[in-house]
Design a protein around this motif. Structure first.
Motif, short mmCIF file in Angstrom:
data_model
loop_
_atom_site.label_atom_id
_atom_site.label_comp_id
_atom_site.label_asym_id
_atom_site.label_seq_id
_atom_site.Cartn_x
_atom_site.Cartn_y
_atom_site.Cartn_z
N ARG A 34 7.06 -1.17 12.21
CA ARG A 34 7.83 -1.32 10.98
C ARG A 34 6.83 -0.83 9.71
NH1 ARG A 34 12.22 -4.54 10.73
NH2 ARG A 34 12.62 -5.60 12.74
N ILE A 35 7.38 -0.76 8.80
CA ILE A 35 6.67 -0.24 7.49
C ILE A 35 5.82 -1.48 6.92
CG2 ILE A 35 6.82 0.39 5.09
CD1 ILE A 35 9.44 1.95 5.97
N LEU A 36 4.79 -1.46 7.02
CA LEU A 36 3.91 -2.68 6.43
C LEU A 36 3.83 -2.53 4.89
CD1 LEU A 36 1.98 -5.20 7.19
CD2 LEU A 36 0.02 -3.51 6.92
N ALA A 37 3.60 -1.40 4.24
CA ALA A 37 3.43 -1.21 2.85
C ALA A 37 3.79 0.35 2.44
CB ALA A 37 2.20 -1.67 2.36
N ALA A 38 4.27 0.22 1.10
CA ALA A 38 4.70 1.65 0.81
C ALA A 38 4.50 1.72 -0.64
CB ALA A 38 6.22 2.04 1.09
N GLY A 39 3.92 2.86 -1.16
CA GLY A 39 3.53 2.86 -2.66
C GLY A 39 2.58 4.06 -2.91
N ARG A 40 2.01 3.97 -4.01
CA ARG A 40 1.14 5.15 -4.58
C ARG A 40 -0.08 5.25 -3.53
NH1 ARG A 40 1.19 8.13 -8.48
NH2 ARG A 40 -0.85 8.15 -8.87
N ALA A 41 -0.49 6.26 -3.03
CA ALA A 41 -1.42 6.61 -2.06
C ALA A 41 -2.96 5.72 -2.24
CB ALA A 41 -1.75 7.88 -1.82
N GLU A 42 -3.34 6.30 -3.83
CA GLU A 42 -4.53 5.45 -4.08
C GLU A 42 -4.77 4.18 -4.22
OE1 GLU A 42 -3.88 6.20 -8.98
OE2 GLU A 42 -5.71 7.36 -7.97
N GLU A 43 -3.75 3.58 -4.40
CA GLU A 43 -3.57 2.01 -4.32
C GLU A 43 -3.61 1.60 -2.95
OE1 GLU A 43 -0.31 0.56 -6.65
OE2 GLU A 43 -0.96 1.83 -8.01
N LEU A 44 -2.82 2.00 -1.93
CA LEU A 44 -2.92 1.53 -0.76
C LEU A 44 -4.02 2.01 0.08
CD1 LEU A 44 0.88 2.38 0.46
CD2 LEU A 44 -0.07 0.19 -0.27
N ARG A 45 -4.90 3.06 -0.46
CA ARG A 45 -6.21 3.32 0.15
C ARG A 45 -7.05 2.18 -0.01
NH1 ARG A 45 -5.64 9.03 -1.89
NH2 ARG A 45 -4.99 10.01 -0.05
N ARG A 46 -7.13 1.70 -1.14
CA ARG A 46 -8.00 0.49 -1.54
C ARG A 46 -7.49 -0.67 -0.49
NH1 ARG A 46 -7.66 1.96 -7.00
NH2 ARG A 46 -6.01 0.54 -7.23
N LEU A 47 -6.30 -0.74 -0.49
CA LEU A 47 -5.81 -2.17 0.59
C LEU A 47 -5.93 -1.96 1.89
CD1 LEU A 47 -2.73 -2.87 -1.55
CD2 LEU A 47 -4.74 -4.26 -1.60
N PHE A 48 -5.90 -0.60 2.22
CA PHE A 48 -5.67 -0.46 4.00
C PHE A 48 -6.45 0.82 4.26
CE2 PHE A 48 -1.58 -2.15 2.45
CZ PHE A 48 -1.41 -3.31 3.12
N PRO A 49 -7.61 0.55 4.19
CA PRO A 49 -8.77 1.75 4.45
C PRO A 49 -8.46 1.99 5.84
CG PRO A 49 -10.06 -0.30 4.06
CD PRO A 49 -8.83 -0.67 3.78
N GLU A 50 -7.71 3.19 6.23
CA GLU A 50 -7.61 3.30 7.56
C GLU A 50 -7.13 5.11 7.72
OE1 GLU A 50 -4.13 0.76 7.99
OE2 GLU A 50 -2.66 2.66 8.09
N GLU A 51 -7.31 5.39 8.71
CA GLU A 51 -6.97 6.80 9.08
C GLU A 51 -5.79 7.51 8.36
OE1 GLU A 51 -6.42 9.78 12.82
OE2 GLU A 51 -7.10 7.55 13.24
N GLU A 52 -5.78 8.59 7.99
CA GLU A 52 -4.57 8.98 7.24
C GLU A 52 -4.04 10.23 7.93
OE1 GLU A 52 -5.22 10.06 3.18
OE2 GLU A 52 -6.12 8.07 2.77
#
Ligand code: ZN
Length: 399
Positions: free
Chosen positions: A27-45
């Motif tokens: 599933r999709i855990l989250a979707a949005g602006r990359a810079e915000e999600l990077r802060r919340l989910f620091p993980e491999e891109e």
């Protein structure tokens, strides 16, 4: 986390520039602006530069394994093994076209359920399949020559039994074939009503092939959940369909394709004799599509090109292209191929949108299809329930 130049969520309006989708399992855990999600989910891109990420597309009108117009149709008819390979290849090509869900609107040999089983066992890759198994028509009605794929039934009681048989054998929905070209209605109202009531009693939706005259009217009256083709749908009928919550699956491209074959003298006898009808249908779609769309009736894309042995499996992108040529915006056409299809299937909680909680069926295309719809044909990668199932040679994304 997948990061792209933009996300198109599939609701017909939302674009998120420099967007990202965080996957967890299927599933999709989250979707949005990359810079915000990077802060919340620091993980491999996984980066998709130059690409748009959107929901996997939905083809609401296919026929799994229709081989009747193939060059080697005779061999395919006599050899089930050969047919299975043919079908496997079509499924793979469907995924490569960015189509992650198909609705099978009648096919032979109960192949819809067999394919689902084979895909679940990992024997082949296939899109998610919503199958009607055998379609139903009246004796001598439209589709009756599709041996094994369409069953002839007459009388309300026989229709009820056929609906039950299909459900017993694994049908997810019911397909009725009613009216061919300019020929009027085929099933009577009692038969249509019986099919819909019985299908709904078991929680199945009903799709009706109807395009002309009283046939479409009777199918709308009966409460069929979708009208397939609806080649000569009228504005006032579309308004009623909107009010009833019925879906229109127009299948514009297949008629254009068939008409081109006729014009270029490449069509077989059946199609050739239909030249005038094909021309009229192409022109009617051209003149009416936008007017009908503007009524607010739910429109979802379907290809039906298996019926004409189109060389490419599930050309949903071509269908969207014609919708744009006939007046709707690229964003609206993308919604027809994603969110609207999911809504029509009753699966919008889990499919057709980039939204938290939805299944991660995703498609990366090069360019921006929200501005240029033809970008849908430049598929770079496809994910099905979070797993990358296709990557173009130039993509190098997901190993
Ligand atoms: Zn069809």
């Amino acid at each position: 986390m997948l990061v792209a130049d933009r996300l198109i969520t599939g609701d017909g309006k939302t674009v998120i520039e420099q967007g990202a989708v965080v996957l967890r399992g299927k599933r999709i855990l989250a979707a949005g602006r990359a810079e915000e999600l990077r802060r919340l989910f620091p993980e491999e891109e996984i980066r998709l530069p130059g690409c748009t990420l959107m929901p996997g597309m939905i083809d609401m009108h296919t026929h799994i394994g229709y081989y009747y117009g193939e060059k080697n149709a005779e061999r395919l008819a006599e050899d089930r093994m050969l047919r299975a390979y043919f079908i496997g290849k079509r499924m793979e090509d469907t995924l490569k076209a960015g189509v992650t869900t198909i609705r099978d609107m009648s096919s032979a040999d109960g192949i819809g359920t067999v394919l689902k089983e084979a895909a679940a066992a990992g024997y082949l890759r296939a899109p998610r399949i919503v199958t009607s198994l055998r379609g139903l028509c009246i004796t001598g009605g439209h589709g009756c020559s599709m041996t094994g794929a369409v069953e002839e039934v007459d009388g309300a009681e026989a229709v009820r039994r056929a609906v039950r048989r299909n459900i017993r054998d694994g049908a997810d929905c019911i397909k009725l074939l009613d009216s061919e070209a300019y020929r009027g209605e085929e099933f009577n109202q009692e038969e249509l009503d019986a099919a819909v009531a019985e299908a709904h009693r078991f929680g199945r939706k009903v799709a009706a092939h109807a395009g002309y005259g009283p046939s479409m009217e009777m199918c709308i009256q009966a409460g069929c959940d979708s009208i397939e083709h609806g080649t000569h749908l009228r504005v006032e009928q579309a308004e009623r369909m909107r009010d009833n919550g019925q879906t229109w699956v127009p299948t514009i491209y297949v008629f254009h394709y068939a008409y081109e074959l006729v014009k270029n003298n490449l069509a077989d006898g059946d199609l050739s004799s239909n030249g005038a009808y094909l021309k009229d249908t192409v022109e009617t779609y051209r003149d009416m599509f936008k007017k009908l769309y503007d009524t607010g009736v739910l429109v979802a894309t379907g290809t039906d090109t298996d019926a004409c042995s189109h060389p490419q499996a599930s050309p949903v992108a071509r269908e969207c292209d014609l919708m744009v040529q006939y007046g709707i915006s690229p964003m609206e056409a993308i919604a027809c191929a994603t969110g609207n299809g999911a809504k029509a299937l009753g699966l919008s909680d889990s499919l057709g949108l980039i939204r938290e909680g939805c299944l991660a069926d995703l498609l990366a295309v090069r360019g921006n299809p929200g501005e240029n719809i033809r970008a849908l044909e430049d598929v770079q990668a496809v994910w099905q329930e979070g797993i990358c199932v296709y990557e173009s040679e130039s993509a190098h994304l997901c190993k």
